[in-house]
Design a protein around this motif. Structure first.
Motif, PDB file in Angstrom:
ATOM      1  N   MET A 276       0.836  -1.205   0.000  1.00  0.00           N
ATOM      2  CA  MET A 276       0.000   0.000   0.000  1.00  0.00           C
ATOM      3  C   MET A 276       0.869   1.252   0.000  1.00  0.00           C
ATOM      4  SD  MET A 276      -3.079  -0.910   2.683  1.00  0.00           S
ATOM      5  CE  MET A 276      -3.926   0.630   2.392  1.00  0.00           C
ATOM      6  N   ASP A 277       0.712   2.076  -1.031  1.00  0.00           N
ATOM      7  CA  ASP A 277       1.363   3.373  -0.997  1.00  0.00           C
ATOM      8  C   ASP A 277       0.400   4.380  -0.370  1.00  0.00           C
ATOM      9  OD1 ASP A 277      -0.523   3.921  -2.949  1.00  0.00           O
ATOM     10  OD2 ASP A 277       0.922   3.977  -4.587  1.00  0.00           O
ATOM     11  N   ILE A 278       0.826   5.640  -0.308  1.00  0.00           N
ATOM     12  CA  ILE A 278       0.020   6.629   0.388  1.00  0.00           C
ATOM     13  C   ILE A 278      -1.318   6.863  -0.302  1.00  0.00           C
ATOM     14  CG2 ILE A 278       1.115   8.568  -0.819  1.00  0.00           C
ATOM     15  CD1 ILE A 278       0.874  10.141   1.816  1.00  0.00           C
ATOM     16  N   ASN A 279      -1.344   6.771  -1.648  1.00  0.00           N
ATOM     17  CA  ASN A 279      -2.609   6.954  -2.362  1.00  0.00           C
ATOM     18  C   ASN A 279      -3.579   5.818  -2.073  1.00  0.00           C
ATOM     19  OD1 ASN A 279      -1.877   9.386  -3.636  1.00  0.00           O
ATOM     20  ND2 ASN A 279      -0.780   8.285  -5.236  1.00  0.00           N
ATOM     21  N   MET A 280      -3.051   4.589  -2.024  1.00  0.00           N
ATOM     22  CA  MET A 280      -3.898   3.443  -1.713  1.00  0.00           C
ATOM     23  C   MET A 280      -4.413   3.523  -0.280  1.00  0.00           C
ATOM     24  SD  MET A 280      -5.262   0.685  -2.918  1.00  0.00           S
ATOM     25  CE  MET A 280      -4.327   0.255  -4.365  1.00  0.00           C
ATOM     26  N   LEU A 281      -3.555   4.003   0.621  1.00  0.00           N
ATOM     27  CA  LEU A 281      -3.980   4.166   2.014  1.00  0.00           C
ATOM     28  C   LEU A 281      -5.129   5.151   2.110  1.00  0.00           C
ATOM     29  CD1 LEU A 281      -3.343   3.685   5.119  1.00  0.00           C
ATOM     30  CD2 LEU A 281      -2.057   5.817   4.964  1.00  0.00           C
ATOM     31  N   ASN A 282      -4.989   6.290   1.443  1.00  0.00           N
ATOM     32  CA  ASN A 282      -6.052   7.291   1.472  1.00  0.00           C
ATOM     33  C   ASN A 282      -7.344   6.753   0.867  1.00  0.00           C
ATOM     34  OD1 ASN A 282      -4.875   9.505   2.775  1.00  0.00           O
ATOM     35  ND2 ASN A 282      -3.827  10.166   0.934  1.00  0.00           N
ATOM     36  N   PHE A 283      -7.212   5.993  -0.224  1.00  0.00           N
ATOM     37  CA  PHE A 283      -8.388   5.420  -0.869  1.00  0.00           C
ATOM     38  C   PHE A 283      -9.079   4.426   0.064  1.00  0.00           C
ATOM     39  CE2 PHE A 283     -10.497   2.584  -4.032  1.00  0.00           C
ATOM     40  CZ  PHE A 283     -11.280   3.549  -4.651  1.00  0.00           C
ATOM     41  N   ALA A 284      -8.273   3.608   0.755  1.00  0.00           N
ATOM     42  CA  ALA A 284      -8.841   2.645   1.698  1.00  0.00           C
ATOM     43  C   ALA A 284      -9.521   3.361   2.853  1.00  0.00           C
ATOM     44  CB  ALA A 284      -7.743   1.711   2.219  1.00  0.00           C
ATOM     45  N   PHE A 285      -8.860   4.418   3.400  1.00  0.00           N
ATOM     46  CA  PHE A 285      -9.465   5.209   4.469  1.00  0.00           C
ATOM     47  C   PHE A 285     -10.796   5.816   4.018  1.00  0.00           C
ATOM     48  CE2 PHE A 285      -5.587   6.490   7.304  1.00  0.00           C
ATOM     49  CZ  PHE A 285      -5.492   5.186   7.733  1.00  0.00           C
ATOM     50  N   LEU A 286     -10.809   6.342   2.792  1.00  0.00           N
ATOM     51  CA  LEU A 286     -12.003   6.989   2.275  1.00  0.00           C
ATOM     52  C   LEU A 286     -13.157   6.003   2.134  1.00  0.00           C
ATOM     53  CD1 LEU A 286     -13.458   9.437   1.019  1.00  0.00           C
ATOM     54  CD2 LEU A 286     -12.428   8.808  -1.176  1.00  0.00           C
ATOM     55  N   MET A 287     -12.907   4.850   1.512  1.00  0.00           N
ATOM     56  CA  MET A 287     -13.962   3.861   1.314  1.00  0.00           C
ATOM     57  C   MET A 287     -14.469   3.315   2.649  1.00  0.00           C
ATOM     58  SD  MET A 287     -14.617   3.718  -1.874  1.00  0.00           S
ATOM     59  CE  MET A 287     -14.151   5.437  -2.097  1.00  0.00           C
ATOM     60  N   ALA A 288     -13.527   3.012   3.552  1.00  0.00           N
ATOM     61  CA  ALA A 288     -13.925   2.483   4.858  1.00  0.00           C
ATOM     62  C   ALA A 288     -14.720   3.524   5.639  1.00  0.00           C
ATOM     63  CB  ALA A 288     -12.694   2.045   5.646  1.00  0.00           C
TER      64      ALA A 288
END
Length: 448
Positions: A276-288
């Motif tokens: 997970m890079d920072i963009n994937m982390l943000n995307f995961a945070f957003l969806m969750a």
């Protein structure tokens, strides 16, 4: 240890300035060093500073989103219940520090973004929970515990330098090829270091717990998350206009989350948390966060509160980008690194590389950014001294993370959420930093 911790905390409270002031003073210090140690003129250095000033705009926006999406996720009712349950494990001032420091460290080893945001929110919730139960805890010390994850992250699964050199196409591949994680974060010297930090850091912080009458409890201004806004009753929904009802529609939210999961789940299954890079982390945070809040109205309210705390991140990142511009363009970084190389041997160089990385981190606090500018010099030194490249990678990684204990750059989200000045926590985190430097030095010198 209590007296030592209190003395350091008193010193840092009096003498360590606000994080913004720290960034400006550090800019002047690096400018002065470059003026005397390189052949750049003052006008050229001003150009180097401005040339780098906007170099972290993308990263600054990413970090702002880490704060906003992480805050919104943690403020959802299910997440708040989970954090409250963990906070309830604290039964006294000592266990309050233990729960916060251990939780932050474990999350930081899993992913730096989780350690950054969840560690801060856990510190606030632990202090608030204890206050509600009549348990007197020292809030600045608990907050320092919430910062522990940022002193172990680069040795963990999301470490920028170890992951980068294991990625095809990285900028040093022609020199060192691909360096597997078995030669970096899974080396015995790094695992021993992590074990020592998991045990030692919480114990050190616990030993500095002030007497109950000297403790400073959490104030009313510290954030614990708004918890979103409730879904209106059916009668209230009918009274809203069609446009307003869309903000309270679960269908819209779950449709967005479903589409997001179509991409997110395969990506995580394929690459794991490590990938997970920072963009994937943000995307995961957003969806969750959207899924747990259930409505756009609730999520928007929580995100707005998170954004209110992001001003320090937004305004200070350009100053650190300017510092990085001076360090990189002027050649100051190479001067510092070569000075350490000049008196090193194959046995001592890993230690000196770690110490040089500790110093460079004060001016280049981004882990990935530091590896980009210091990595080529360190790898060149390891090649000339016959040292395995993985050792050089981890020397930079360890040094980078440890001086976070006195560098408020990564503490900005924590300070924003807790409403504390940097000096209130850096005295305590400095003790953990010194312990970490000692352990890391012994490990990388004798266990490589």
């Amino acid at each position: 240890m209590r007296r030592f911790g209190n003395a350091l905390a008193a010193f840092s409270t009096r003498w360590v300035p606000d994080a913004f002031v720290f960034a400006v003073i550090l800019s002047a210090l690096v400018f002065g060093m470059a003026l005397f140690l390189t052949d750049r003129t003052p006008i050229q250095l001003v150009g180097d500073w401005y040339g780098g000033f906007w170099g972290l705009l993308e990263f600054g926006m990413q970090m702002t989103l880490v704060l906003v999406t992480g805050y919104a996720l943690a403020s959802s009712p299910p997440a708040r219940r989970a954090i409250h349950r963990v906070a309830g494990l604290a039964r006294g001032p000592l266990t309050a520090v233990l729960v916060t420091a251990l939780g932050s460290a474990l999350l930081g080893m899993l992913h730096w973004g989780l350690g950054l945001i969840a560690g801060a929110l856990l510190a606030v919730e632990v202090a608030r929970s204890c206050k509600e139960r009549g348990i007197r805890v020292h809030f600045p010390l608990v907050v320092a515990g919430g910062y522990t994850g940022l002193m172990v992250w680069h040795s963990g699964l999301s470490g920028s330098a170890p992951l980068l050199v294991n990625t095809p196409g990285h900028f040093l591949e022609d020199q060192i090829g691909l360096v597997p994680l078995s030669e970096t974060i899974f080396q015995p010297f790094n695992l021993v270091f992590l074990a020592a930090m998991l045990i030692g850091a919480p114990l050190l912080l616990m030993s500095m717990t002030p007497k109950p009458e000297e403790s400073e409890e959490i104030g009313d201004t510290a954030e614990s998350g708004p918890g979103g806004i409730g879904r209106p009753a059916k009668e209230e929904l009918r009274a809203l206009s069609p446009a307003q009802r869309l903000m309270h529609s679960r269908v819209l939210v779950y449709a967005v989350v479903a589409v997001g999961l179509v991409y997110l789940v395969p990506a995580i299954v394929t690459n794991g948390v490590v990938g997970m890079d920072i963009n994937m982390l943000n995307f995961a945070f957003l969806m969750a966060g959207l899924g747990l809040h259930g409505t756009l109205a609730s999520y928007s309210a929580a995100a707005a509160e998170g954004a209110r705390n992001a001003s320090a991140v937004i305004i200070q990142f350009p100053f650190y980008a300017g510092i990085m511009g001076i360090m990189d363009t002027s050649g100051l970084l190479e001067v510092i690194t070569q000075w350490f190389i000049s008196f090193s041997t194959p046995f001592t160089y890993p230690f000196w590389a770690l110490i040089s990385a500790c110093l460079v981190n004060l001016a280049v606090p981004s882990g990935g950014g530091q590896w980009a500018v210091q990595g080529p010099v360190v790898i060149g030194a390891t090649e000339s001294l016959g040292i395995r490249p993985g050792v050089g990678v981890m020397a930079v990684a360890m040094g980078d993370q440890l001086t976070n204990g006195i560098q408020p750059f990564w503490a900005l989200p924590l300070l924003a959420l807790t409403k504390l000045r940097a000096g209130r926590i850096l005295g305590y985190s400095a003790v953990v930093m010194l312990f970490g430097i000692l352990v890391a030095s012994l490990c990388i010198t004798f266990l490589t």
